[in-house]
Enzyme design. Structure first.
Site, mmCIF file in Angstrom:
data_model
loop_
_atom_site.group_PDB
_atom_site.id
_atom_site.type_symbol
_atom_site.label_atom_id
_atom_site.label_comp_id
_atom_site.label_asym_id
_atom_site.label_seq_id
_atom_site.Cartn_x
_atom_site.Cartn_y
_atom_site.Cartn_z
ATOM 1 C CE LYS A 2 -1.635 2.551 3.291
ATOM 2 N NZ LYS A 2 -1.944 3.892 2.543
ATOM 3 N N GLY B 253 7.419 4.469 8.475
ATOM 4 C CA GLY B 253 6.722 5.578 8.716
ATOM 5 C C GLY B 253 6.579 6.100 10.099
ATOM 6 C CB SER B 254 4.910 8.131 12.540
ATOM 7 O OG SER B 254 3.782 7.406 12.755
ATOM 8 C CB THR B 255 7.902 6.399 16.487
ATOM 9 O OG1 THR B 255 9.382 6.338 15.873
ATOM 10 C CG2 THR B 255 8.010 5.571 17.656
ATOM 11 C CD GLU B 256 0.490 8.772 16.679
ATOM 12 O OE1 GLU B 256 1.034 9.571 15.990
ATOM 13 O OE2 GLU B 256 -0.646 8.774 16.801
ATOM 14 N N GLY C 31 3.881 2.769 14.086
ATOM 15 C CA GLY C 31 4.782 1.566 14.162
ATOM 16 C C GLY C 31 4.458 0.836 15.505
ATOM 17 C CD GLU D 73 14.143 0.414 8.486
ATOM 18 O OE1 GLU D 73 14.607 1.218 9.219
ATOM 19 O OE2 GLU D 73 14.620 -0.580 8.092
ATOM 20 C CB CYS E 253 12.869 8.503 9.039
ATOM 21 S SG CYS E 253 13.721 7.549 7.593
ATOM 22 C CD GLU F 92 10.833 11.866 12.172
ATOM 23 O OE1 GLU F 92 9.820 11.288 12.764
ATOM 24 O OE2 GLU F 92 11.509 11.492 11.431
#
Lengths: 482, 283
Positions: free
Chosen positions: A181, A233-236, A238, A255, A289, A386
């Protein structure tokens, strides 16, 4: 008297954009039920309509990927698989200009970067991984390591086609099939890649592309037919994925975010360093990132570096991404522009000093001037969070030990930079830094042979190099976890 | 009148915890009873609490810098020294294992021998891990680029009840430079605390291996959610309970793994992190 650059526009006639796109499932484009627009962020022009992937679309894509895995891809020798990847790499090279223009239109990044960095790296990733397909026994992952089956891959908007390549090339080389996606705002090059798969006569169902938003991504993550998740993508998000798959047998590579420290020691070559700082934070509008978003300067050279950096920043050309002279393109979306603005306002409110060169920004489209904040301390949110935009936070240090402590003082651990002429100092600092990728006297360099990924909350696993193969192969390491 | 000759009264050991190189009792004051298969009393090991776990994490974090920066040669020698100390006390361990688990004395002796050999095996890996984990990467440009493997940091271990898997889990975590907190259940607490005495005489720096005895059900969720633990070996947790721990561990993206007992360096590498360094090449 001033000299102005004449515009040097890359022609967009090389690429044909359809009025709307379906999903790419089982080798064919299938229309979606609902559509959403994709914009050129530099002009807000609607480029095309993209299908919003539903549960039923994801079901069909996973079924196609499973069938392709069992019937074709897992039965094919590595040698034959590799030849498909080589074909894809070659077609990508042939159509490189088309991809570069389309990426620039849909993403807003300068044509100079898509043409010279993104697309060449995309082809290189397929070429590199093609060669692994029949050599997996020698990858140090045990005898005859086996693929997982169907990989669900969810990628971001900052390097749309490059992130596709980072995901699809190793998955295919190791014998997995794919449901991918693309990000909501940047689907077009992934859909053009689908045509490349057709031209390469890749067996149907080996690569499936379902477009959509976060809900489509969540459907892929939670789908019982997916054996492996690869997410950038974002840590959130993830962490959400990590929780969602905790009670399943699904494996994941993540990542995630970063707040890269770029450390400048007092013996650094200053002019070269200033170029590196600019590349570290303003490359790709700072939508990186691993950006060097925290500049950590030794006090004795701080004034000189900042002064030269400001002069250099006045030379950054912000404008039409299709202009070959443009250095800094458009912010990818309105949403991201708001986020950058909000965090920068927090920087102001917390007492850091903001500076940007004078530059005229177009009224149409999403733009943010290159910005630095000086007088930033570790407690400031702009030193911890970030921003994902062209905004640099500057901190200072006195002793090398203090530089390391500041550099490591975030929950992230993706990248770091070191600027010094002294070899032993560079190796000392690179040993102390808790980061997965360290650039010494350079920054933001990528290569398919070089593993990429982070420590701590920057994610799980590596992509690229021999290390990246482990993400897509059962290595016999574990019985149940992760 | 001559005193009747009676058998000497044995001096029994008090079982405590092993934190930061010392043997404290649980701050909670709690103990639990370990009995033999026949139900005879053997010992009252400490029932470690959440506070003990936090103290152990503090010790492990403090020890990490020194242990991870020790040379691989030095770490290898210390692991080998553990094997030497264990060998000298193999009879004691065999009898404790036989007493507290379901194995015959012969089998217990075999487990101890294998445990000693495992330390030797892992000791040898300390200075070979880089050779199999990293290398230089031929990037397309004027850069010298290499990847090295580093320890992740502080690793918690929820140990399986068998002595050999306890040894495997610890050795695999510490050989690369990680420091650990080992959670030990039930009867294994008896040989595990004797093993702490081996560690105390093996030149192992304080805090590198910390051992807490007690209940995995109680301690594992605290370890999973602890924000200063980087990795968690949950091999000792039954499968249906692993999901909840992994969910809690997602808060700081802990590296959480379970292993099937196969002897392989991939188990060591699971708690290592790859670092790639680029350097420009030029005159």
């Amino acid at each position: 008297m001033t000299f102005e650059y004449a515009p040097a526009l890359e022609s967009r006639s090389i690429v044909e954009i359809k009025s709307k796109y379906g999903h790419f499932i089982d080798g064919k484009f299938v229309p979606g039920k609902k559509y959403f627009p994709t914009l050129n962020p530099a002009t807000e022009e609607v480029l095309s309509q993209i299908s919003l992937g539903t549960t039923s679309d994801v079901d069909k894509a996973v079924a196609a990927a499973q069938k392709a895995y069992t019937k074709t891809w897992s039965k094919m020798s590595g040698k034959e698989r590799g030849k498909y990847l080589y074909r894809i790499a070659r077609i990508l090279q042939e159509r490189a200009r088309e991809f570069a223009v389309l990426e620039t239109l849909d993403n807003g990044k300068p044509i100079r970067e898509t043409r010279d960095i993104d697309i060449p790296l995309v082809a290189a990733h397929f070429f590199y991984h093609a060669g692994w397909a029949d050599k997996l026994d020698y990858a140090g992952l045990g005898h005859s390591p086996q693929p997982y089956g169907v990989a669900g891959q969810i990628i971001p908007w900052n390097f749309p086609l490059l992130m596709l390549a980072w995901k699809v090339a190793p998955a295919l080389a190791t014998g997995n099939t794919v449901v991918l996606k693309p990000a909501e705002t940047t689907s077009l090059t992934a859909l053009l890649f689908a045509e490349v798969c057709q031209q390469a006569e890749l067996p149907n169902g080996v690569v499936n592309i379902v477009t959509g938003d976060g809900s489509t991504g969540a459907t892929i993550v939670n789908h019982p037919g997916i054996h492996k998740i690869a997410f950038t993508g974002s840590t959130e998000v993830g962490k959400k994925i990590a929780r969602a798959i905790a009670s399943t047998d699904k494996k994941a590579t993540l990542e995630l975010g970063g707040k890269g420290a770029n450390i400048v020691f007092d013996d650094a070559p200053i002019d070269e360093t200033v170029e590196g700082i600019v590349n570290g934070i303003f490359f790709n509008q700072g939508h990186v990132c691993c950006a060097g978003s925290r500049l950590i300067l030794q006090e004795s050279v701080a004034d000189e570096v900042i002064e030269k950096l400001k002069v250099r920043m006045t030379k950054i050309r912000v404008g039409d991404p299709l202009d070959k002279n443009t250095d800094l393109g458009a912010i990818n979306s309105k949403e991201q522009l708001l986020k950058i603005g909000e965090l920068s306002a927090v920087g102001d409110a917390e007492g850091a000093e903001r500076w940007s060169p004078a530059c005229s920004l177009s009224e149409k489209g999403y733009w943010f001037a290159p910005t630095i904040f000086t007088g930033v301390t570790q407690a400031h949110r702009i030193a911890q969070e970030e921003i994902f935009g062209p905004v640099l936070s500057v901190l200072t240090f006195r002793t090398p030990q203090e530089a390391i402590e500041k550099a490591n003082n975030t929950p992230f651990g993706l990248s770091a930079g070191i600027w010094s002429e002294k070899g032993s100092r560079i190796f000392w600092a690179s040993q102390q830094l808790k980061a997965g990728v360290i650039w010494a006297n350079t920054f933001n360099k990528f290569d398919p042979a070089s593993p990429f990924g982070g420590y701590k909350e920057s994610g799980w696993g590596r992509e690229g190099g021999r290390h990246g193969l482990a993400a897509y192969l059962k290595t016999g390491k574990e019985s149940g976890a992760k | 009148m001559a005193t009747k000759k009676i058998a000497r009264v044995e001096v029994k050991k008090t079982y405590k915890l092993f934190i930061n190189g010392a043997f404290p009792r649980s701050e909670s004051g709690r103990v639990f009873e370990v009995t033999s298969r026949k139900g005879e009393f053997i010992a009252n090991p400490s029932l470690a609490s959440r506070k003990d776990l936090r103290d152990a994490v503090t010790a492990a974090r403090a020890a990490h810098s020194g242990w991870s920066k020790a040379t691989a040669y030095n770490r290898g020698q210390i692991l080998y020294r553990i094997a030497e100390m264990l060998e000298g006390r193999s009879e004691q361990f065999a009898s404790e294992i036989a007493l507290t688990s379901d194995v015959t004395p012969l089998k217990a002796a075999a487990i101890v021998s294998e445990s000693i050999d495992r330390w030797v095996w892992y000791a040898g890996w300390s200075d070979k891990l880089q050779a199999i984990s990293g290398g230089t990467n031929p990037v397309a440009g004027p850069y010298f680029n290499f990847s090295i493997a580093e320890p992740q940091g502080v690793i918690a271990i929820a140990s399986s009840p068998s002595f050999l898997t306890f040894i495997d889990a610890i050795a695999a975590a510490v050989v690369s430079g990680n420091t650990t907190i080992v959670l030990v259940p039930g009867g294994l607490s008896v040989p595990a605390m004797s093993f702490a005495e081996v560690l105390a005489t093996s030149d192992l720096p304080a805090g590198v291996i910390n051992i807490l005895t007690g209940s995995l059900d109680e301690l594992a969720p605290w370890a999973a959610s602890h924000m200063d633990i980087d990795g968690f070996d949950i091999s000792g947790i039954e499968k249906k309970r692993r999901g909840a721990l992994k969910e809690a561990g997602a808060e700081n993206l802990k590296r959480i793994h379970a292993f099937d007992g196969k002897l392989s360096p991939t188990r060591i590498q699971a708690f290592m992190e790859s670092k790639t360094v680029w350097h420009t090449v030029g005159v």
